[in-house]
Design an enzyme around this catalytic site. Sequence first.
Site, PDB file in Angstrom:
ATOM      1  N   LYS A 153     -14.488  16.804  11.081  1.00 25.81           N
ATOM      2  CA  LYS A 153     -15.377  16.718  12.251  1.00 25.81           C
ATOM      3  C   LYS A 153     -15.667  18.128  12.748  1.00 25.81           C
ATOM      4  O   LYS A 153     -14.780  18.817  13.240  1.00 25.81           O
ATOM      5  CB  LYS A 153     -14.705  15.906  13.365  1.00 25.81           C
ATOM      6  CG  LYS A 153     -15.644  15.634  14.518  1.00 25.81           C
ATOM      7  CD  LYS A 153     -15.039  14.581  15.438  1.00 25.81           C
ATOM      8  CE  LYS A 153     -15.872  14.282  16.623  1.00 25.81           C
ATOM      9  NZ  LYS A 153     -17.085  13.742  16.632  1.00 25.81           N
ATOM     10  N   GLU A 205      -5.898  -3.796  -1.090  1.00 26.47           N
ATOM     11  CA  GLU A 205      -6.183  -5.004  -0.323  1.00 26.47           C
ATOM     12  C   GLU A 205      -7.317  -5.839  -0.928  1.00 26.47           C
ATOM     13  O   GLU A 205      -7.593  -6.930  -0.473  1.00 26.47           O
ATOM     14  CB  GLU A 205      -6.562  -4.629   1.122  1.00 26.47           C
ATOM     15  CG  GLU A 205      -5.410  -4.077   1.950  1.00 26.47           C
ATOM     16  CD  GLU A 205      -5.241  -2.572   1.827  1.00 26.47           C
ATOM     17  OE1 GLU A 205      -5.698  -1.997   0.814  1.00 26.47           O
ATOM     18  OE2 GLU A 205      -4.648  -1.961   2.740  1.00 26.47           O
ATOM     19  N   THR A 223       0.863  -1.178   0.000  1.00 33.01           N
ATOM     20  CA  THR A 223       0.000   0.000   0.000  1.00 33.01           C
ATOM     21  C   THR A 223       0.898   1.226   0.000  1.00 33.01           C
ATOM     22  O   THR A 223       2.068   1.146   0.401  1.00 33.01           O
ATOM     23  CB  THR A 223      -0.865   0.046   1.273  1.00 33.01           C
ATOM     24  OG1 THR A 223       0.019   0.105   2.402  1.00 33.01           O
ATOM     25  CG2 THR A 223      -1.732  -1.187   1.398  1.00 33.01           C
ATOM     26  N   TRP A 255     -20.178  15.223  10.988  1.00 34.92           N
ATOM     27  CA  TRP A 255     -19.111  14.920  10.044  1.00 34.92           C
ATOM     28  C   TRP A 255     -19.406  15.590   8.705  1.00 34.92           C
ATOM     29  O   TRP A 255     -20.516  15.492   8.203  1.00 34.92           O
ATOM     30  CB  TRP A 255     -19.018  13.410   9.817  1.00 34.92           C
ATOM     31  CG  TRP A 255     -18.594  12.634  11.033  1.00 34.92           C
ATOM     32  CD1 TRP A 255     -19.404  11.922  11.864  1.00 34.92           C
ATOM     33  CD2 TRP A 255     -17.271  12.495  11.553  1.00 34.92           C
ATOM     34  NE1 TRP A 255     -18.664  11.344  12.866  1.00 34.92           N
ATOM     35  CE2 TRP A 255     -17.351  11.680  12.708  1.00 34.92           C
ATOM     36  CE3 TRP A 255     -16.023  12.987  11.170  1.00 34.92           C
ATOM     37  CZ2 TRP A 255     -16.232  11.331  13.466  1.00 34.92           C
ATOM     38  CZ3 TRP A 255     -14.905  12.646  11.919  1.00 34.92           C
ATOM     39  CH2 TRP A 255     -15.019  11.835  13.056  1.00 34.92           C
TER      40      TRP A 255
HETATM   41  P1  AMP Z   1      -5.513   2.287  -2.914  1.00 36.63           P
HETATM   42  O1  AMP Z   1      -5.369   1.100  -2.064  1.00 36.63           O
HETATM   43  O2  AMP Z   1      -4.284   3.134  -2.972  1.00 36.63           O
HETATM   44  O3  AMP Z   1      -5.990   1.917  -4.273  1.00 36.63           O
HETATM   45  O4  AMP Z   1      -6.609   3.226  -2.266  1.00 36.63           O
HETATM   46  C1  AMP Z   1      -7.855   2.741  -1.893  1.00 36.63           C
HETATM   47  C2  AMP Z   1      -8.716   3.862  -1.405  1.00 36.63           C
HETATM   48  O5  AMP Z   1      -8.969   4.798  -2.449  1.00 36.63           O
HETATM   49  C3  AMP Z   1     -10.107   3.419  -0.975  1.00 36.63           C
HETATM   50  O6  AMP Z   1     -10.117   2.890   0.325  1.00 36.63           O
HETATM   51  C4  AMP Z   1     -10.902   4.704  -1.097  1.00 36.63           C
HETATM   52  O7  AMP Z   1     -10.721   5.550   0.026  1.00 36.63           O
HETATM   53  C5  AMP Z   1     -10.271   5.376  -2.286  1.00 36.63           C
HETATM   54  N1  AMP Z   1     -11.067   5.128  -3.496  1.00 36.63           N
HETATM   55  C6  AMP Z   1     -10.850   4.222  -4.459  1.00 36.63           C
HETATM   56  N2  AMP Z   1     -11.773   4.319  -5.430  1.00 36.63           N
HETATM   57  C7  AMP Z   1     -12.628   5.318  -5.070  1.00 36.63           C
HETATM   58  C8  AMP Z   1     -13.804   5.901  -5.644  1.00 36.63           C
HETATM   59  N3  AMP Z   1     -14.295   5.525  -6.813  1.00 36.63           N
HETATM   60  N4  AMP Z   1     -14.416   6.902  -4.947  1.00 36.63           N
HETATM   61  C9  AMP Z   1     -13.947   7.327  -3.752  1.00 36.63           C
HETATM   62  N5  AMP Z   1     -12.827   6.830  -3.187  1.00 36.63           N
HETATM   63  C10 AMP Z   1     -12.180   5.831  -3.818  1.00 36.63           C
END
Ligand code: AMP
Length: 544
Positions: A440, A329, A184, A445
């Site tokens: 917050k 993940e 990540t 929120w």
């Molecule tokens: P990553 O593991 O770097 O791909 O990031 C994952 C995170 O990106 C998710 O937990 C979300 O918070 C955000 N995310 C991914 N796709 C979207 C989407 N279409 N809309 C809003 N947030 C997203």
Amino acid sequence: MLAGMMMNRPLLISNLIDFAGEVYGTIPMVSQTVEGGIHRYTYSESRKRIAKLANALIAMGIKPGDRVATLAWNGYRHFELYYAISGIGAVCHTINPRLSPEQFIYIVNHAEDTALFFDTTFLPLVDKLKAHWKPIKHYVAMTDKAHMPDVPGLLCYETLIEPASDQIVWPEFAETAAAALCYTSGTTGDPKGALYSHRSTVLHALYSVSSINMAFGAGRSILPVVPLFHVNAWGLPYSSAITGTSLIFPGPRLDGPSLFELMELEHASGSWGVPTVWMGLLAEMKKRGRKPVGLKHVLIGGSAAPKPMIETFEKEYGVTVIQGWGMTEMSPLGTVGHLLPAEEDLDFNDRVELKAKQGRRVYGVELKLVDEEGNKLPHDDIASGELFVRGNAIVSGYFKNEGATSRALDKDGWFGTGDVARVAPNGMLTIVDRTKDLVKSGGEWISSIDVENAAMAHPGLANCAVIGIPHPKWTERPVLVAVKAPGANPTKEEIDKLLDSKLAKWQLPDDVIFVESLPIGPTGKVSKRDLRTKFTDYKLPDLK
Ligand code: AMP
């Protein structure tokens, strides 16, 4: 229980490329190369080179379970590494070149990578960090002899595979064996490793093609802007092989004009990437007054797709937008925003409203919302809570990280996404925010995504982000940080007026600050963490 009487063949990644090489052998694959120029070949030629590479890896002494790292753009050699490494039972560890040096050093040592394959673009980075990477025994430049940098001991990809046989009988092993590793981006603490198995990868590919079926198929092509170094380019190397979809790799050229040119040249029917990428492409489309010939869909994921972006793609250029939500993940796909027939018949604004949501879960992913005490919340589109997920392509823990593993899963084995969401009775997911990005304010929120979406309706904004700033009375108050569109000069008053018409009083940002650009994180998304750091000394107007 009576056992079924069906064969039980392991779901192995090697079967995917064998299948594509045979059944879709003539389908082309195109790459913009690092050396310059375009490389073309077919799935069947790719399969042969993958066999050569696999034989070369075995000859180098790479063993099942070994981690082999890649540091490369989207291109045909990177695609070959994906299949050859996993095919022989080793683990393809894709590294994001945009990580900080500290993170880079940490993950190579943590993963215990035994070899590193890299595009020559990254030679300076490799030179700088090499001394810190203890486990790496082999460094291989992903190029041919003519373009080899003069570095003692450095191996050349083409020289390595040239004498190897293009025939291979892939080893068979348990489908639960590890196949790929992706860390990540680590917004807090050290990056954490998601270790995908053969089984999870093949299932994820099947889930993807079943839920985004309009994107795939022989005769269709996808240009993945989403990098092979970030969650396996959302699974595209695998889903494309199952369906015979042509891949068009953009190499290092990811700016709007270059993407437009390549899409047009190769008649890409689709393209996948994060919102920031589409801002560049849309600017180029606006300049030319048209879309690249043949472009039918874009898949926007990784962060929320702003409504005006969806509108522009669909209304002005006739390009279908599909929003996807997921995470490293989850391999990564969780939900996809395709509409059902009755929804397609809605009027344009209502369709855009729906497309701005994150979509419905794909088959193979279950969703659960919980409140702060861990109680299950209803899927009524009203209750919002932390989103938990479960499925065969979702991590059961982090690689060699027991602490993070125990924090990630609840007592029933569901994975906590760290996203706050609502789910409608018809399965439609709305991501309210990242838990960390919610503002917050006075016991309520505020969703930074909602405020950003509202602000982006102003045509004079190119991009914006909302962050919470500490406030002694309200805990936090939102502030909008915005980038002006080229040639536009929006004022704070105009933005305030627009937001006033769309949001409740208490949700309105306390300030609008114009900046030249927003910080972009390693996966191409706006980094709110960096933005918050930038504004550490900032004082809200009523506290000055
Ligand atoms: P990553 O593991 O770097 O791909 O990031 C994952 C995170 O990106 C998710 O937990 C979300 O918070 C955000 N995310 C991914 N796709 C979207 C989407 N279409 N809309 C809003 N947030 C997203």
